[in-house]
Design an enzyme around this catalytic site. Structure first.
Site, PDB file in Angstrom:
ATOM      1  N   ASN A   1      -0.172 -15.037   7.048  1.00  0.00           N
ATOM      2  CA  ASN A   1      -0.993 -14.458   5.986  1.00  0.00           C
ATOM      3  C   ASN A   1      -0.048 -14.091   4.846  1.00  0.00           C
ATOM      4  O   ASN A   1       0.655 -13.091   4.924  1.00  0.00           O
ATOM      5  CB  ASN A   1      -1.728 -13.212   6.511  1.00  0.00           C
ATOM      6  CG  ASN A   1      -2.509 -12.511   5.417  1.00  0.00           C
ATOM      7  OD1 ASN A   1      -2.703 -13.066   4.331  1.00  0.00           O
ATOM      8  ND2 ASN A   1      -2.959 -11.299   5.696  1.00  0.00           N
TER       9      ASN A   1
ATOM     10  N   LYS B   1      -0.788 -13.058   2.030  1.00  0.00           N
ATOM     11  CA  LYS B   1      -1.324 -12.000   1.157  1.00  0.00           C
ATOM     12  C   LYS B   1      -1.135 -12.428  -0.306  1.00  0.00           C
ATOM     13  O   LYS B   1      -1.289 -13.597  -0.606  1.00  0.00           O
ATOM     14  CB  LYS B   1      -0.660 -10.650   1.456  1.00  0.00           C
ATOM     15  CG  LYS B   1      -0.673 -10.334   2.950  1.00  0.00           C
ATOM     16  CD  LYS B   1      -0.348  -8.914   3.251  1.00  0.00           C
ATOM     17  CE  LYS B   1      -0.169  -8.747   4.750  1.00  0.00           C
ATOM     18  NZ  LYS B   1      -0.285  -7.374   5.206  1.00  0.00           N
TER      19      LYS B   1
ATOM     20  N   HIS C   1     -10.074  -8.653   7.003  1.00  0.00           N
ATOM     21  CA  HIS C   1      -8.732  -8.053   7.068  1.00  0.00           C
ATOM     22  C   HIS C   1      -8.854  -6.587   6.645  1.00  0.00           C
ATOM     23  O   HIS C   1      -9.596  -6.254   5.725  1.00  0.00           O
ATOM     24  CB  HIS C   1      -7.776  -8.817   6.150  1.00  0.00           C
ATOM     25  CG  HIS C   1      -6.342  -8.478   6.397  1.00  0.00           C
ATOM     26  ND1 HIS C   1      -5.786  -7.290   5.954  1.00  0.00           N
ATOM     27  CD2 HIS C   1      -5.368  -9.136   7.055  1.00  0.00           C
ATOM     28  CE1 HIS C   1      -4.519  -7.244   6.335  1.00  0.00           C
ATOM     29  NE2 HIS C   1      -4.234  -8.357   7.008  1.00  0.00           N
TER      30      HIS C   1
ATOM     31  N   GLU D   1      -7.034  -4.789   4.922  1.00  0.00           N
ATOM     32  CA  GLU D   1      -6.733  -4.523   3.502  1.00  0.00           C
ATOM     33  C   GLU D   1      -7.964  -4.778   2.637  1.00  0.00           C
ATOM     34  O   GLU D   1      -8.213  -4.070   1.668  1.00  0.00           O
ATOM     35  CB  GLU D   1      -5.535  -5.381   3.055  1.00  0.00           C
ATOM     36  CG  GLU D   1      -4.243  -4.844   3.648  1.00  0.00           C
ATOM     37  CD  GLU D   1      -3.114  -5.845   3.734  1.00  0.00           C
ATOM     38  OE1 GLU D   1      -3.197  -6.935   3.114  1.00  0.00           O
ATOM     39  OE2 GLU D   1      -2.128  -5.549   4.441  1.00  0.00           O
TER      40      GLU D   1
ATOM     41  N   GLU E   1      -5.759  -6.604  15.019  1.00  0.00           N
ATOM     42  CA  GLU E   1      -4.731  -6.092  14.127  1.00  0.00           C
ATOM     43  C   GLU E   1      -4.874  -4.573  13.993  1.00  0.00           C
ATOM     44  O   GLU E   1      -5.659  -4.101  13.148  1.00  0.00           O
ATOM     45  CB  GLU E   1      -4.881  -6.710  12.737  1.00  0.00           C
ATOM     46  CG  GLU E   1      -4.716  -8.212  12.704  1.00  0.00           C
ATOM     47  CD  GLU E   1      -4.114  -8.661  11.385  1.00  0.00           C
ATOM     48  OE1 GLU E   1      -3.082  -9.339  11.440  1.00  0.00           O
ATOM     49  OE2 GLU E   1      -4.632  -8.303  10.321  1.00  0.00           O
TER      50      GLU E   1
ATOM     51  N   GLY F   1       2.099  -4.215   8.305  1.00  0.00           N
ATOM     52  CA  GLY F   1       3.035  -3.989   7.206  1.00  0.00           C
ATOM     53  C   GLY F   1       3.874  -2.728   7.363  1.00  0.00           C
ATOM     54  O   GLY F   1       4.544  -2.302   6.422  1.00  0.00           O
TER      55      GLY F   1
ATOM     56  N   SER G   1       2.950  -6.488  12.215  1.00  0.00           N
ATOM     57  CA  SER G   1       4.421  -6.475  12.261  1.00  0.00           C
ATOM     58  C   SER G   1       4.993  -7.366  13.363  1.00  0.00           C
ATOM     59  O   SER G   1       6.038  -7.048  13.942  1.00  0.00           O
ATOM     60  CB  SER G   1       4.949  -5.038  12.384  1.00  0.00           C
ATOM     61  OG  SER G   1       4.534  -4.277  11.261  1.00  0.00           O
TER      62      SER G   1
HETATM   63  C1  PEP Z   1      -1.347  -9.164   8.291  1.00  0.00           C
HETATM   64  O1  PEP Z   1      -1.268  -9.223   7.088  1.00  0.00           O
HETATM   65  O2  PEP Z   1      -2.367  -9.568   8.853  1.00  0.00           O
HETATM   66  C2  PEP Z   1      -0.207  -8.631   9.037  1.00  0.00           C
HETATM   67  C3  PEP Z   1      -0.282  -8.560  10.334  1.00  0.00           C
HETATM   68  O3  PEP Z   1       0.879  -8.239   8.298  1.00  0.00           O
HETATM   69  P1  PEP Z   1       2.332  -7.831   8.881  1.00  0.00           P
HETATM   70  O4  PEP Z   1       2.731  -8.923   9.833  1.00  0.00           O
HETATM   71  O5  PEP Z   1       3.204  -7.789   7.660  1.00  0.00           O
HETATM   72  O6  PEP Z   1       2.186  -6.532   9.562  1.00  0.00           O
END
Ligand code: PEP
Length: 256
Positions: free
Chosen positions: A13, A15, A99, A101, A171, A177, A217
């Site tokens: 992803n 982003k 997601h 976000e 997630e 993040g 992460s």
């Molecule tokens: C994500 O954006 O779905 C995500 C898991 O980000 P990160 O790996 O940076 O935590």
């Protein structure tokens, strides 16, 4: 082991990162990191919609393209929105939905997430549905209840066959993040609970075929333990998907 019934997916992803002109260089660097044999592992790059045209040229049996969002309207007077038909026209095979976000920044409700999933299935694009609890919910012991609720709200009205073709990404919001990853056991517990919920609602044949990913992460160092869990069929990776070398390590682990 049931894992053989499912597709392993390592999804990046991006982003709101990188430029369309950086796609070609990224792909050539990533290809150098890819293992000889995919061993059934698919790589999906979920890029900003502006990058899909550039990525389309590099799609292959092993690398698919994905978007990060679509409108829940099919077309018309929705300034600034992007329709499912538009990303399909640019070759998107997958699209992230729900997601955290977007739920937080853009007010994507469970109803909107559900409408987007229906829209994607009608267009033949595979949704990657994101679910996950906040730290407060985890601390209060509400994780499993909340995630089960999110799953049922998002999948409402889908046929069992559409559920089978939906990818689910667990997630935890507190791990996205932040550099703080769920432990292998925490991630497995929730992914297992998701599969159990799917089994209750849609039966064993469907539930054992749905790919469930972990995201939060995941990186080159912690991916092995997470990907070895019996109910984790891959990863949705943010930060580490921007670096071909790190993403390559995760792809190699997923291809074992
Ligand atoms: C994500 O954006 O779905 C995500 C898991 O980000 P990160 O790996 O940076 O935590």
């Amino acid at each position: 082991m049931d894992k053989k019934y499912r597709k392993v997916i390592i999804a990046g992803n991006w982003k709101m990162n990188k430029l369309p002109s950086e796609v070609a260089g990224f792909i050539s660097a990533l290809k150098k990191e890819m293992p000889e044999s995919a061993n059934g592992c698919s790589v999906v790059l979920c890029v900003p919609a502006t990058h899909l045209a550039a990525l389309q040229k590099f799609k292959s049996r092993r690398i698919s393209s994905g978007a990060q969002n679509i409108s829940h309207f099919d077309k018309g007077a929705h300034t600034g929105e992007i329709a499912a038909d538009m990303i399909r026209d640019l070759g998107a095979d997958y699209c992230i939905v729900g997601h955290s976000e977007r739920r937080a920044d853009n007010g994507d409700t469970d109803e909107v997430v559900n409408a987007k999933i229906h829209m994607l299935h009608e267009r033949g694009i595979t949704p990657i549905l994101c679910v996950g609890e906040s730290l407060d919910q985890r601390d209060k012991g509400l994780t499993l209840e909340f995630v089960r609720y999110q799953i049922m709200a998002a999948l409402h009205g889908l046929t069992p066959e559409q559920v089978r073709r939906t990818v689910i990404a667990y997630e935890p919001i507190w791990a996205i993040g932040t550099g703080r990853t769920a432990t292998d056991e925490q991630a497995q517990e929730v992914c297992h609970a998701i599969r159990e919920k799917l089994r209750e609602e849609y039966g064993a044949l469907i539930s054992r075929k749905v790919s469930i990913l972990y995201g939060g992460s995941m990186n080159a160092k912690n991916c092995a333990g997470l990907l070895a869990q019996p109910d984790i069929d891959g990863g949705l990776i943010g930060g580490a998907s921007l670096k071909p070398e790190d993403f390559g390590v995760i792809v190699r682990e997923g291809s074992k």
